[in-house]
Design an enzyme around this catalytic site. Structure first.
Site, short mmCIF file in Angstrom:
data_model
loop_
_atom_site.label_atom_id
_atom_site.label_comp_id
_atom_site.label_asym_id
_atom_site.label_seq_id
_atom_site.Cartn_x
_atom_site.Cartn_y
_atom_site.Cartn_z
N LYS A 103 -11.22 -3.42 -4.25
CA LYS A 103 -12.12 -2.30 -4.49
C LYS A 103 -11.33 -1.03 -4.80
CE LYS A 103 -13.90 -2.67 0.27
NZ LYS A 103 -12.79 -2.40 1.18
N LYS A 125 0.82 -1.22 0.00
CA LYS A 125 0.00 0.00 0.00
C LYS A 125 0.85 1.26 0.00
CE LYS A 125 -4.43 -1.52 1.76
NZ LYS A 125 -5.53 -1.27 2.69
N LYS A 151 -4.74 -9.53 -6.67
CA LYS A 151 -6.04 -9.83 -6.07
C LYS A 151 -7.10 -8.81 -6.51
CE LYS A 151 -6.19 -7.44 -1.68
NZ LYS A 151 -6.53 -7.34 -0.30
P1 AMP Z 1 -10.95 -5.02 2.74
O1 AMP Z 1 -11.74 -4.75 1.51
O2 AMP Z 1 -9.47 -4.91 2.51
O3 AMP Z 1 -11.41 -4.26 3.92
O4 AMP Z 1 -11.20 -6.56 3.07
C1 AMP Z 1 -12.33 -7.04 3.77
C2 AMP Z 1 -12.31 -8.56 3.79
O5 AMP Z 1 -12.41 -9.09 2.47
C3 AMP Z 1 -11.01 -9.15 4.36
O6 AMP Z 1 -11.32 -10.29 5.14
C4 AMP Z 1 -10.22 -9.53 3.15
O7 AMP Z 1 -9.33 -10.61 3.40
C5 AMP Z 1 -11.33 -9.97 2.20
N1 AMP Z 1 -10.92 -9.80 0.80
C6 AMP Z 1 -10.65 -8.62 0.17
N2 AMP Z 1 -10.31 -8.82 -1.12
C7 AMP Z 1 -10.35 -10.18 -1.32
C8 AMP Z 1 -10.10 -11.02 -2.45
N3 AMP Z 1 -9.75 -10.54 -3.63
N4 AMP Z 1 -10.26 -12.37 -2.28
C9 AMP Z 1 -10.63 -12.88 -1.08
N5 AMP Z 1 -10.88 -12.13 0.02
C10 AMP Z 1 -10.74 -10.79 -0.09
#
Ligand code: AMP
Ligand code: TRP
Length: 331
Positions: free
Chosen positions: A197, A111, A194
């Site tokens: 968003k 990041k 990955k």
């Molecule tokens: P975040 O959007 O970073 O706040 O992530 C929220 C949750 O979604 C966390 O548990 C991440 O590990 C999961 N997550 C985010 N992106 C992915 C992805 N591409 N594949 C699987 N899990 C994800």
């Protein structure tokens, strides 16, 4: 009974990656566990967020979680900033965690990018706050996607050092709950990254609010290779984009990758992509519809958050008070 806690950042529209990696597991755990789910707005501002946008995204995230099936009567659903215990415990953890530990965090390196000196101090101590989110409730099970594994190991290291330094057995060990399939959903444009968003390309992801037409178009344009889809999983080796689409199909249909290939292998990607778009639309369209309905009812969303914050505060306060007493603070 194990207490479950997880969080999601309100920094954009949640994606299929969030859903398959985390949210669908949050929903499933509600019937068997005491669950706490928070929209982590303190984490969100580790990189600058426009205030009006942050507020809107936080409400939309709550609406999406409800639309996905989080039941605010069963689970405690709240905004992280509404429970000051998180920030208080995070400060203590800032003083427990070692710089050497934080320097190993791959998410910070990703990041912060090349210009690390320009990253906020908050981004650097982000994992300490995440550890505090969990330990504030003595939660022991944390449903997340695979990318959070390293942060959870750090949360255990912090708890262990706190217990050791203060000669107590206060913070329990935590265990990640990572679903075996689709724990890491990849970008539709690049199978080595990955789905996120915050990716600049909207074509790289399926948003939980995308309509049927958008979903079909994104899937049709998803990067693949010129080979046919294999009939057995061995044939996916070295073909990350193909594997990603098969894994997504498998997770949505509730079957394993081998079964997907038995049904769709040996043909080109065209018909498979059509079938994939269909499962996606069937699963996601009702979520998008319900999210739109809930977003229009801000009063209801704020009420859910208010009730969640009250319940979360009641659970957190005695635990963090005790941590402060153990450290030697006058209360
Ligand atoms: P975040 O959007 O970073 O706040 O992530 C929220 C949750 O979604 C966390 O548990 C991440 O590990 C999961 N997550 C985010 N992106 C992915 C992805 N591409 N594949 C699987 N899990 C994800
Ligand atoms: N860091 C997590 C992510 O980006 C979000 C998060 C914050 C979290 N606090 C948490 C996840 C506590 C699990 C438990 O995905």
């Amino acid at each position: 009974m194990h207490r479950v806690l997880s969080g999601i950042q309100p920094t954009g529209i949640p994606t299929l990656g969030n859903y398959l990696g985390a949210i669908r597991n949050w929903v499933a755990l509600q019937d068997s566990h005491e669950c706490l789910y928070c929209v982590v707005d303190l984490h969100a501002i580790t990189s600058f967020q426009d205030p009006a946008q942050l507020r809107a995204m936080s409400l939309e995230m709550v609406a999406t979680l409800l639309a996905c099936g989080i039941d605010p009567e069963k689970s405690v659903l709240f905004a992280q900033s509404a429970v000051s215990a998180h920030a208080r415990l995070a400060w203590i953890f800032n003083c427990v965690a070692r710089l050497g530990w934080l320097n190993r965090m791959t998410q910070f390196k990703d990041k912060a990018g090349k210009d690390r000196e320009a990253a906020s101090a908050g981004l650097y101590v982000y994992p300490n706050l995440m550890a505090a989110d969990i330990h504030t409730y003595h939660a022991t099970r944390v449903p997340v996607g695979d990318d959070q594994r390293q942060h959870l190991e750090l949360a255990n290291d912090i708890a262990e050092k706190f217990n050791h330094d203060y000669g107590v057995d206060f913070f329990p060990r935590i265990e990640p709950l990572i679903l075996p399939e689709a724990a890491r959903v990849m970008s539709l444009r690049d199978g080595s990254r990955k789905m996120s968003k915050s990716d600049p390309s909207d074509q790289s992801r399926i948003n939980l609010t995308d309509d049927a037409e958008t979903i079909a178009l994104k899937v049709r344009r998803a990067k693949t290779d010129p080979e046919k889809l294999p009939s057995e999983t061995e044939g996916l080796a070295g073909r990350s984009e193909a594997r990603n689409l098969v894994d997504i199909y498998a997770a949505l249909a509730g079957i394993d990758a081998a079964s997907v290939l038995r049904a769709h292998g040996g043909r080109g990607f065209g018909p498979f992509k059509e079938a994939l778009a269909e499962v996606l639309v069937t699963r996601l369209a009702p979520i998008a519809r319900e999210t739109r309905r809930l977003v229009a009812d801000e009063g209801y969303l704020l009420g859910v958050l208010r009730q969640g914050a009250a319940r979360a505060n009641a659970l957190a306060e005695p635990i963090v008070k005790e941590a402060e007493r153990l450290v030697g603070f006058l209360s």
